[in-house]
Motif scaffolding. Structure first.
Motif, mmCIF file in Angstrom:
data_model
loop_
_atom_site.group_PDB
_atom_site.id
_atom_site.type_symbol
_atom_site.label_atom_id
_atom_site.label_comp_id
_atom_site.label_asym_id
_atom_site.label_seq_id
_atom_site.Cartn_x
_atom_site.Cartn_y
_atom_site.Cartn_z
ATOM 1 N N UNK A 145 -5.261 -0.605 6.533
ATOM 2 C CA UNK A 145 -5.157 0.208 5.322
ATOM 3 C C UNK A 145 -5.725 -0.520 4.112
ATOM 4 N N UNK A 146 -5.576 -1.832 4.089
ATOM 5 C CA UNK A 146 -6.125 -2.598 2.970
ATOM 6 C C UNK A 146 -7.649 -2.526 2.967
ATOM 7 N N UNK A 147 -8.264 -2.632 4.160
ATOM 8 C CA UNK A 147 -9.722 -2.531 4.252
ATOM 9 C C UNK A 147 -10.200 -1.149 3.840
ATOM 10 N N UNK A 148 -9.460 -0.134 4.258
ATOM 11 C CA UNK A 148 -9.832 1.243 3.895
ATOM 12 C C UNK A 148 -9.764 1.421 2.388
ATOM 13 N N UNK A 149 -8.700 0.935 1.780
ATOM 14 C CA UNK A 149 -8.542 1.075 0.335
ATOM 15 C C UNK A 149 -9.639 0.344 -0.425
ATOM 16 N N UNK A 150 -10.033 -0.834 0.079
ATOM 17 C CA UNK A 150 -11.082 -1.604 -0.586
ATOM 18 C C UNK A 150 -12.466 -0.989 -0.399
ATOM 19 N N UNK A 198 -13.299 2.301 0.466
ATOM 20 C CA UNK A 198 -13.481 3.659 -0.063
ATOM 21 C C UNK A 198 -13.397 3.663 -1.582
ATOM 22 N N UNK A 199 -12.526 2.826 -2.132
ATOM 23 C CA UNK A 199 -12.460 2.703 -3.586
ATOM 24 C C UNK A 199 -11.612 3.758 -4.258
ATOM 25 N N UNK A 200 -11.866 3.953 -5.559
ATOM 26 C CA UNK A 200 -11.028 4.816 -6.392
ATOM 27 C C UNK A 200 -11.051 6.270 -5.942
ATOM 28 N N UNK A 201 -12.139 6.700 -5.293
ATOM 29 C CA UNK A 201 -12.230 8.115 -4.914
ATOM 30 C C UNK A 201 -11.165 8.514 -3.897
ATOM 31 N N UNK A 202 -10.591 7.519 -3.193
ATOM 32 C CA UNK A 202 -9.558 7.817 -2.196
ATOM 33 C C UNK A 202 -8.156 7.742 -2.785
ATOM 34 N N UNK A 203 -8.050 7.338 -4.058
ATOM 35 C CA UNK A 203 -6.739 7.163 -4.670
ATOM 36 C C UNK A 203 -6.369 8.344 -5.549
ATOM 37 N N UNK A 204 -5.104 8.666 -5.532
ATOM 38 C CA UNK A 204 -4.564 9.715 -6.398
ATOM 39 C C UNK A 204 -3.271 9.197 -7.003
ATOM 40 N N UNK A 205 -3.303 8.930 -8.294
ATOM 41 C CA UNK A 205 -2.143 8.345 -8.983
ATOM 42 C C UNK A 205 -1.686 7.059 -8.314
ATOM 43 N N UNK A 206 -2.656 6.242 -7.884
ATOM 44 C CA UNK A 206 -2.333 4.964 -7.263
ATOM 45 C C UNK A 206 -1.986 5.050 -5.798
ATOM 46 N N UNK A 207 -2.009 6.248 -5.210
ATOM 47 C CA UNK A 207 -1.682 6.442 -3.804
ATOM 48 C C UNK A 207 -2.958 6.588 -2.978
ATOM 49 N N UNK A 208 -2.984 5.938 -1.816
ATOM 50 C CA UNK A 208 -4.084 6.114 -0.880
ATOM 51 C C UNK A 208 -3.851 7.407 -0.113
ATOM 52 N N UNK A 209 -4.741 8.390 -0.297
ATOM 53 C CA UNK A 209 -4.553 9.717 0.296
ATOM 54 C C UNK A 209 -5.245 9.778 1.658
ATOM 55 N N UNK A 210 -4.458 10.041 2.681
ATOM 56 C CA UNK A 210 -4.994 10.211 4.034
ATOM 57 C C UNK A 210 -4.677 11.629 4.514
ATOM 58 N N UNK A 211 -5.712 12.323 4.976
ATOM 59 C CA UNK A 211 -5.511 13.637 5.578
ATOM 60 C C UNK A 211 -5.506 13.480 7.098
ATOM 61 N N UNK A 265 5.209 10.661 1.358
ATOM 62 C CA UNK A 265 4.918 9.410 0.662
ATOM 63 C C UNK A 265 5.545 8.240 1.419
ATOM 64 N N UNK A 266 4.711 7.245 1.749
ATOM 65 C CA UNK A 266 5.156 6.109 2.558
ATOM 66 C C UNK A 266 4.627 4.827 1.918
ATOM 67 N N UNK A 267 5.462 3.810 1.897
ATOM 68 C CA UNK A 267 5.060 2.487 1.387
ATOM 69 C C UNK A 267 4.999 1.534 2.580
ATOM 70 N N UNK A 268 3.835 0.951 2.824
ATOM 71 C CA UNK A 268 3.637 0.131 4.018
ATOM 72 C C UNK A 268 2.856 -1.141 3.672
ATOM 73 N N UNK A 269 2.742 -2.008 4.664
ATOM 74 C CA UNK A 269 1.942 -3.213 4.521
ATOM 75 C C UNK A 269 0.458 -2.865 4.628
ATOM 76 N N UNK A 307 0.851 -1.190 0.000
ATOM 77 C CA UNK A 307 0.000 0.000 0.000
ATOM 78 C C UNK A 307 0.889 1.242 0.000
ATOM 79 N N UNK A 308 0.627 2.151 -0.944
ATOM 80 C CA UNK A 308 1.361 3.411 -1.018
ATOM 81 C C UNK A 308 0.484 4.526 -0.455
ATOM 82 N N UNK A 309 1.019 5.256 0.511
ATOM 83 C CA UNK A 309 0.260 6.313 1.178
ATOM 84 C C UNK A 309 0.784 7.692 0.785
#
Length: 253
Positions: free
Chosen positions: A224-229, A231-244, A181-185, A158-160
């Motif tokens: 993070x995997x559950x969040x990505x699944x 929320x879907x594409x709306x949470x991704x930006x260029x393949x990155x999971x965006x967290x504020x 930018x962080x790459x995590x499990x 997962x890329x954050x």
């Protein structure tokens, strides 16, 4: 106890001169900054590169260094918060260059490795005894496994992108993360992200960290995997999971 990683220049002083008479000759010491390890000051053995900053060391030297610190010995960049060995890769091309520039180095290393195991009554590993045809073997491996030496481990899936709310001016002298930018499990949770933010920004325990994805305030237990699944594409930006994330500071009495 392990055998020395590098070989000093004195051990490789008797270098045969194979250049033709009309070719320019440069002293070997001009190449020392590129073919010697900054930790042991010997010629590189099992050259290994840190993917975050591209500094190269002997494999044995950098592995030992990571026992005590997660930073690059040369530039002090944080290689990985918990597992710096994830972010190192063998640099076989550079090692081939070192062996070609110092012809007897590979033979000396094999001899020392063999003696090291024999003196301790251990079986000499088979790779140590391979006859000198390393270049051919390595080329075959590269053709069979066309991977970059900077391949990211599969467990970091997962890329954050971490965005600090109000990042332009900071909040009460809290500044944005230097590296967003962080790459995590994917098994990591929001709690792990919060702890990472706290450590990087040196937050006090009284300061609350709220993490948001899209319009959703996230719970600590969510992975993070559950969040990505979910929320879907709306949470991704260029393949990155965006967290504020924002800070709730303790009220001053």
């Amino acid at each position: 106890m392990s055998p020395p990683a590098g070989r000093t220049s004195h051990e490789a002083a008797n270098i045969s001169d194979t250049d033709s008479e009309d070719e320019p000759k440069l002293p070997l010491n001009q190449f020392y900054p590129y073919i010697r390890c900054a930790l042991c000051c010997g010629f590189l053995i099992d050259a290994t590169t840190i993917t975050e900053c591209l500094h190269t060391f002997c494999k044995g030297c950098i592995v030992k260094s990571f026992f005590y610190s997660n930073r690059c010995p040369t530039c002090s960049i944080v290689v990985h918060q918990t597992q710096p060995l994830y972010n190192i890769r063998p640099d076989r091309q550079l090692q081939d260059i070192v062996y070609k520039m110092v012809p007897f180095l590979e033979e000396l290393e094999r001899e020392q490795m063999s003696n090291f195991y024999k003196e301790r009554g251990l079986e000499v590993p088979k790779p140590v005894m391979v006859s000198p045809a390393p270049v051919v073997v390595r080329k075959q491996k590269k053709e069979a496994v066309p991977q970059s030496m900077f391949t990211i481990p599969p467990e970091l899936d997962v890329s954050l992108m971490l965005e600090f709310v109000g990042a332009e001016e900071g909040i009460n002298n809290y500044k944005p993360l230097e590296r967003r930018y962080v790459r995590v499990s994917g098994e990591a949770t929001v709690r792990h992200v919060e702890l990472f933010i706290r450590r990087k920004m040196e937050l006090s325990p009284a300061c609350q960290v709220d993490v948001v994805c899209g319009d959703h305030l996230l719970d600590h237990y969510q992975s993070l995997k559950d969040i990505q699944n979910s929320v879907g594409e709306e949470a991704l930006q260029d393949g990155l999971l965006v967290l504020h994330f924002g800070l709730v500071l303790p009220s001053e009495s």
